[in-house]
Design a protein around this motif. Structure first.
Motif, PDB file in Angstrom:
ATOM      1  N   GLY A 246       0.821  -1.202   0.000  1.00 14.60           N
ATOM      2  CA  GLY A 246       0.000   0.000   0.000  1.00 14.60           C
ATOM      3  C   GLY A 246       0.852   1.246   0.000  1.00 14.60           C
ATOM      4  N   VAL A 247       0.294   2.334  -0.508  1.00 10.61           N
ATOM      5  CA  VAL A 247       0.967   3.635  -0.509  1.00 10.61           C
ATOM      6  C   VAL A 247      -0.055   4.722  -0.182  1.00 10.61           C
ATOM      7  CG1 VAL A 247       2.750   2.986  -2.171  1.00 10.61           C
ATOM      8  CG2 VAL A 247       0.636   3.981  -2.990  1.00 10.61           C
ATOM      9  N   SER A 248       0.460   5.813   0.341  1.00 11.98           N
ATOM     10  CA  SER A 248      -0.384   6.967   0.618  1.00 11.98           C
ATOM     11  C   SER A 248       0.458   8.222   0.416  1.00 11.98           C
ATOM     12  CB  SER A 248      -0.906   6.908   2.045  1.00 11.98           C
ATOM     13  OG  SER A 248      -1.629   8.073   2.357  1.00 11.98           O
ATOM     14  N   PRO A 249       0.000   9.187  -0.339  1.00 14.39           N
ATOM     15  CA  PRO A 249      -1.253   9.196  -1.073  1.00 14.39           C
ATOM     16  C   PRO A 249      -1.187   8.278  -2.297  1.00 14.39           C
ATOM     17  CG  PRO A 249      -0.032  11.210  -1.503  1.00 14.39           C
ATOM     18  CD  PRO A 249       0.742  10.447  -0.484  1.00 14.39           C
TER      19      PRO A 249
ATOM     20  N   ILE B  93       4.664  10.956   2.729  1.00  6.63           N
ATOM     21  CA  ILE B  93       4.457   9.830   1.828  1.00  6.63           C
ATOM     22  C   ILE B  93       4.689   8.556   2.621  1.00  6.63           C
ATOM     23  CG2 ILE B  93       5.302   8.645  -0.237  1.00  6.63           C
ATOM     24  CD1 ILE B  93       6.171  11.479  -1.219  1.00  6.63           C
ATOM     25  N   LYS B  94       3.734   7.628   2.576  1.00  8.58           N
ATOM     26  CA  LYS B  94       3.847   6.370   3.310  1.00  8.58           C
ATOM     27  C   LYS B  94       3.845   5.192   2.349  1.00  8.58           C
ATOM     28  CE  LYS B  94       1.834   7.994   7.577  1.00  8.58           C
ATOM     29  NZ  LYS B  94       0.975   7.669   8.703  1.00  8.58           N
ATOM     30  N   VAL B  95       4.716   4.235   2.631  1.00  9.97           N
ATOM     31  CA  VAL B  95       4.793   3.012   1.841  1.00  9.97           C
ATOM     32  C   VAL B  95       4.725   1.833   2.807  1.00  9.97           C
ATOM     33  CG1 VAL B  95       6.137   1.672   0.183  1.00  9.97           C
ATOM     34  CG2 VAL B  95       6.288   4.174   0.169  1.00  9.97           C
ATOM     35  N   ASN B  96       3.755   0.948   2.594  1.00  9.58           N
ATOM     36  CA  ASN B  96       3.611  -0.256   3.419  1.00  9.58           C
ATOM     37  C   ASN B  96       4.170  -1.445   2.655  1.00  9.58           C
ATOM     38  OD1 ASN B  96       2.093   1.078   5.502  1.00  9.58           O
ATOM     39  ND2 ASN B  96       0.364   1.039   4.121  1.00  9.58           N
ATOM     40  N   PHE B  97       4.935  -2.270   3.357  1.00 14.40           N
ATOM     41  CA  PHE B  97       5.530  -3.457   2.760  1.00 14.40           C
ATOM     42  C   PHE B  97       4.914  -4.713   3.358  1.00 14.40           C
ATOM     43  CE2 PHE B  97       8.655  -0.073   2.379  1.00 14.40           C
ATOM     44  CZ  PHE B  97       9.016  -0.169   1.047  1.00 14.40           C
TER      45      PHE B  97
ATOM     46  N   VAL C 204       6.440  -2.311   9.358  1.00 15.91           N
ATOM     47  CA  VAL C 204       6.623  -2.495   7.909  1.00 15.91           C
ATOM     48  C   VAL C 204       6.222  -1.258   7.106  1.00 15.91           C
ATOM     49  CG1 VAL C 204       6.375  -5.009   7.999  1.00 15.91           C
ATOM     50  CG2 VAL C 204       4.353  -3.580   7.640  1.00 15.91           C
ATOM     51  N   THR C 205       6.039  -0.126   7.788  1.00 17.88           N
ATOM     52  CA  THR C 205       5.629   1.106   7.114  1.00 17.88           C
ATOM     53  C   THR C 205       6.755   2.129   7.126  1.00 17.88           C
ATOM     54  OG1 THR C 205       3.331   0.757   7.738  1.00 17.88           O
ATOM     55  CG2 THR C 205       3.937   2.987   7.063  1.00 17.88           C
ATOM     56  N   LEU C 206       7.136   2.571   5.932  1.00 15.91           N
ATOM     57  CA  LEU C 206       8.124   3.636   5.750  1.00 15.91           C
ATOM     58  C   LEU C 206       7.371   4.938   5.552  1.00 15.91           C
ATOM     59  CD1 LEU C 206      10.915   4.884   4.954  1.00 15.91           C
ATOM     60  CD2 LEU C 206      10.400   4.146   2.624  1.00 15.91           C
ATOM     61  N   THR C 207       7.742   5.963   6.309  1.00 19.42           N
ATOM     62  CA  THR C 207       7.161   7.293   6.124  1.00 19.42           C
ATOM     63  C   THR C 207       8.271   8.246   5.714  1.00 19.42           C
ATOM     64  OG1 THR C 207       5.453   6.890   7.784  1.00 19.42           O
ATOM     65  CG2 THR C 207       5.893   9.191   7.230  1.00 19.42           C
ATOM     66  N   PHE C 208       8.024   8.972   4.623  1.00 15.30           N
ATOM     67  CA  PHE C 208       8.953  10.000   4.153  1.00 15.30           C
ATOM     68  C   PHE C 208       8.335  11.338   4.456  1.00 15.30           C
ATOM     69  CE2 PHE C 208      10.380  12.884   0.719  1.00 15.30           C
ATOM     70  CZ  PHE C 208      11.746  12.871   0.991  1.00 15.30           C
ATOM     71  N   ASN C 209       9.021  12.129   5.293  1.00 16.00           N
ATOM     72  CA  ASN C 209       8.563  13.460   5.678  1.00 16.00           C
ATOM     73  C   ASN C 209       9.430  14.474   4.942  1.00 16.00           C
ATOM     74  OD1 ASN C 209       7.668  15.780   6.899  1.00 16.00           O
ATOM     75  ND2 ASN C 209       8.361  15.243   8.945  1.00 16.00           N
TER      76      ASN C 209
END
Length: 71
Positions: free
Chosen positions: A10-13, A26-30, A58-63
């Motif tokens: 999953g990704v957001s947005p 920006i969030k990326v779920n693995f 398992v979630t990467l957040t890019f700020n």
């Protein structure tokens, strides 16, 4: 031993989303735990903007440390 490669779950947005704030994280779920340093090095957005990475399981957040460019 689990030899199944990880997947982005999953990704957001979401791609194509409109009306997203230019200051949005920006969030990326693995699908499984990732090697954080390797994953961060492979991460890219265009245009290239500096930012800070954080992890929650398992979630990467890019700020972003600068304002994202609106399209």
């Amino acid at each position: 031993m689990d030899n199944t490669p990880p997947e982005v779950s999953g990704v957001s947005p979401l791609k194509g989303t409109t009306g997203v704030s230019v200051s949005t994280n920006i969030k990326v779920n693995f699908s499984k735990l990732m090697k954080q340093a390797v994953t961060e090095k492979a991460f890219s957005i265009a245009p290239n903007i500096a930012g800070v990475f954080t992890w929650n399981d398992v979630t990467l957040t890019f700020n972003p440390t600068a304002t994202l460019t609106a399209k």
